[in-house]
Design a protein around this motif. Structure first.
Motif, PDB file in Angstrom:
ATOM      1  N   SER A 141       0.836  -1.211   0.000  1.00 40.93           N
ATOM      2  CA  SER A 141       0.000   0.000   0.000  1.00 40.93           C
ATOM      3  C   SER A 141       0.867   1.254   0.000  1.00 40.93           C
ATOM      4  CB  SER A 141      -0.949  -0.008   1.198  1.00 40.93           C
ATOM      5  OG  SER A 141      -0.221  -0.008   2.386  1.00 40.93           O
ATOM      6  N   LYS A 142       2.021   1.207   0.659  1.00 39.80           N
ATOM      7  CA  LYS A 142       2.942   2.337   0.651  1.00 39.80           C
ATOM      8  C   LYS A 142       3.491   2.560  -0.759  1.00 39.80           C
ATOM      9  CE  LYS A 142       7.061   4.172   2.812  1.00 39.80           C
ATOM     10  NZ  LYS A 142       8.201   3.957   3.668  1.00 39.80           N
ATOM     11  N   ARG A 143       3.814   1.483  -1.461  1.00 37.87           N
ATOM     12  CA  ARG A 143       4.329   1.593  -2.833  1.00 37.87           C
ATOM     13  C   ARG A 143       3.263   2.197  -3.744  1.00 37.87           C
ATOM     14  NH1 ARG A 143       3.876  -0.856  -7.378  1.00 37.87           N
ATOM     15  NH2 ARG A 143       2.620  -2.555  -6.596  1.00 37.87           N
ATOM     16  N   LYS A 144       2.018   1.758  -3.571  1.00 37.99           N
ATOM     17  CA  LYS A 144       0.935   2.302  -4.394  1.00 37.99           C
ATOM     18  C   LYS A 144       0.711   3.791  -4.089  1.00 37.99           C
ATOM     19  CE  LYS A 144      -1.738  -1.890  -5.139  1.00 37.99           C
ATOM     20  NZ  LYS A 144      -3.012  -2.588  -4.880  1.00 37.99           N
ATOM     21  N   ASN A 201       2.995   5.918  -3.014  1.00 39.07           N
ATOM     22  CA  ASN A 201       4.117   6.685  -3.551  1.00 39.07           C
ATOM     23  C   ASN A 201       4.011   6.862  -5.061  1.00 39.07           C
ATOM     24  OD1 ASN A 201       5.313   7.145  -1.101  1.00 39.07           O
ATOM     25  ND2 ASN A 201       6.607   5.328  -1.193  1.00 39.07           N
ATOM     26  N   THR A 202       3.425   5.904  -5.749  1.00 37.23           N
ATOM     27  CA  THR A 202       3.321   6.010  -7.209  1.00 37.23           C
ATOM     28  C   THR A 202       2.068   6.769  -7.646  1.00 37.23           C
ATOM     29  OG1 THR A 202       2.233   3.853  -7.312  1.00 37.23           O
ATOM     30  CG2 THR A 202       4.634   3.896  -7.603  1.00 37.23           C
ATOM     31  N   ASN A 203       1.072   6.901  -6.778  1.00 33.33           N
ATOM     32  CA  ASN A 203      -0.184   7.569  -7.144  1.00 33.33           C
ATOM     33  C   ASN A 203      -0.093   9.051  -6.787  1.00 33.33           C
ATOM     34  OD1 ASN A 203      -2.761   8.318  -7.686  1.00 33.33           O
ATOM     35  ND2 ASN A 203      -3.732   6.648  -6.556  1.00 33.33           N
ATOM     36  N   ARG A 204       0.189   9.884  -7.793  1.00 38.98           N
ATOM     37  CA  ARG A 204       0.352  11.315  -7.556  1.00 38.98           C
ATOM     38  C   ARG A 204      -0.970  12.010  -7.229  1.00 38.98           C
ATOM     39  NH1 ARG A 204       5.173  13.627 -11.085  1.00 38.98           N
ATOM     40  NH2 ARG A 204       6.506  11.806 -11.002  1.00 38.98           N
ATOM     41  N   GLN A 205      -2.045  11.532  -7.807  1.00 42.20           N
ATOM     42  CA  GLN A 205      -3.356  12.131  -7.540  1.00 42.20           C
ATOM     43  C   GLN A 205      -3.741  11.944  -6.068  1.00 42.20           C
ATOM     44  OE1 GLN A 205      -5.047  13.989  -9.624  1.00 42.20           O
ATOM     45  NE2 GLN A 205      -6.686  14.360  -8.158  1.00 42.20           N
ATOM     46  N   LEU A 206      -3.446  10.779  -5.513  1.00 41.73           N
ATOM     47  CA  LEU A 206      -3.739  10.522  -4.106  1.00 41.73           C
ATOM     48  C   LEU A 206      -2.890  11.410  -3.202  1.00 41.73           C
ATOM     49  CD1 LEU A 206      -5.285   8.796  -2.067  1.00 41.73           C
ATOM     50  CD2 LEU A 206      -3.423   7.132  -2.183  1.00 41.73           C
ATOM     51  N   LYS A 207      -1.621  11.601  -3.554  1.00 40.26           N
ATOM     52  CA  LYS A 207      -0.751  12.483  -2.776  1.00 40.26           C
ATOM     53  C   LYS A 207      -1.276  13.920  -2.803  1.00 40.26           C
ATOM     54  CE  LYS A 207       3.864  10.503  -2.896  1.00 40.26           C
ATOM     55  NZ  LYS A 207       5.224  10.712  -3.404  1.00 40.26           N
ATOM     56  N   LYS A 208      -1.675  14.359  -3.992  1.00 44.80           N
ATOM     57  CA  LYS A 208      -2.181  15.721  -4.129  1.00 44.80           C
ATOM     58  C   LYS A 208      -3.466  15.906  -3.315  1.00 44.80           C
ATOM     59  CE  LYS A 208      -3.374  19.117  -7.625  1.00 44.80           C
ATOM     60  NZ  LYS A 208      -3.562  19.373  -9.052  1.00 44.80           N
ATOM     61  N   SER A 209      -4.358  14.933  -3.361  1.00 45.05           N
ATOM     62  CA  SER A 209      -5.606  15.009  -2.593  1.00 45.05           C
ATOM     63  C   SER A 209      -5.329  15.037  -1.093  1.00 45.05           C
ATOM     64  CB  SER A 209      -6.498  13.807  -2.909  1.00 45.05           C
ATOM     65  OG  SER A 209      -6.873  13.816  -4.259  1.00 45.05           O
ATOM     66  N   LEU A 210      -4.361  14.225  -0.654  1.00 42.92           N
ATOM     67  CA  LEU A 210      -4.009  14.190   0.755  1.00 42.92           C
ATOM     68  C   LEU A 210      -3.412  15.528   1.208  1.00 42.92           C
ATOM     69  CD1 LEU A 210      -3.962  12.398   3.251  1.00 42.92           C
ATOM     70  CD2 LEU A 210      -1.656  11.700   2.604  1.00 42.92           C
ATOM     71  N   LYS A 211      -2.580  16.132   0.378  1.00 43.76           N
ATOM     72  CA  LYS A 211      -1.991  17.426   0.717  1.00 43.76           C
ATOM     73  C   LYS A 211      -3.069  18.504   0.816  1.00 43.76           C
ATOM     74  CE  LYS A 211       2.611  16.690  -1.227  1.00 43.76           C
ATOM     75  NZ  LYS A 211       3.553  17.097  -2.284  1.00 43.76           N
ATOM     76  N   VAL A 212      -4.023  18.492  -0.107  1.00 44.09           N
ATOM     77  CA  VAL A 212      -5.112  19.468  -0.080  1.00 44.09           C
ATOM     78  C   VAL A 212      -5.952  19.271   1.179  1.00 44.09           C
ATOM     79  CG1 VAL A 212      -7.263  20.156  -1.220  1.00 44.09           C
ATOM     80  CG2 VAL A 212      -5.187  19.827  -2.568  1.00 44.09           C
ATOM     81  N   PHE A 213      -6.248  18.017   1.515  1.00 42.23           N
ATOM     82  CA  PHE A 213      -7.049  17.725   2.697  1.00 42.23           C
ATOM     83  C   PHE A 213      -6.335  18.180   3.966  1.00 42.23           C
ATOM     84  CE2 PHE A 213      -8.133  14.825   6.179  1.00 42.23           C
ATOM     85  CZ  PHE A 213      -9.486  15.103   6.297  1.00 42.23           C
TER      86      PHE A 213
END
Length: 115
Positions: free
Chosen positions: A9-12, A14-26
């Motif tokens: 799940s950590k690898r997924k 790190n590779t999913n930029r949309q999820l990172k961006k959503s998490l940063k916005v949240f």
């Protein structure tokens, strides 16, 4: 097995930029929201303090307090029973913070009504 799932799940993540961006916005929105709520609480406290302090210094209120004190002193029941000193002691706000309210009322009642 659990560590494998965590690593996968950590690898997924790190590779999913949309999820990172959503998490940063949240997280950013949560931080801004907490700051706004904190600012509103501080503003409300300051506004309440100013209102209370100006209310207590209003000449009309001070006059009513003085009238109340003179009326209480002139009440024959209090003078006859001798509980005016007890009532005056309880007009101090510090007494109400140190003892429970019920105990204070019982003390006034016993000093003024039971004699």
């Amino acid at each position: 097995m659990k560590s494998f799932i965590f690593l996968e799940s950590k690898r997924k993540f790190n590779t999913n930029r949309q999820l990172k961006k959503s998490l940063k916005v949240f997280i950013g929105a949560a931080i801004v929201g907490c700051l706004m709520i904190g600012a509103l609480v501080v503003w409300g406290g300051i506004a309440a303090f100013k209102t209370i302090s100006t209310f207590a210094t209003t000449p009309i209120i001070q006059e009513k307090i003085l009238n109340l004190e003179t009326e209480i002193q002139n009440m024959p029941v209090l003078n006859d029973v001798g509980c005016w000193a007890t009532v005056q002691d309880f007009m101090n706000a510090e007494v109400w913070f140190q003892k429970p309210i019920v105990e204070n009322f019982n003390n006034i009642k016993s000093a003024c009504l039971n004699k």
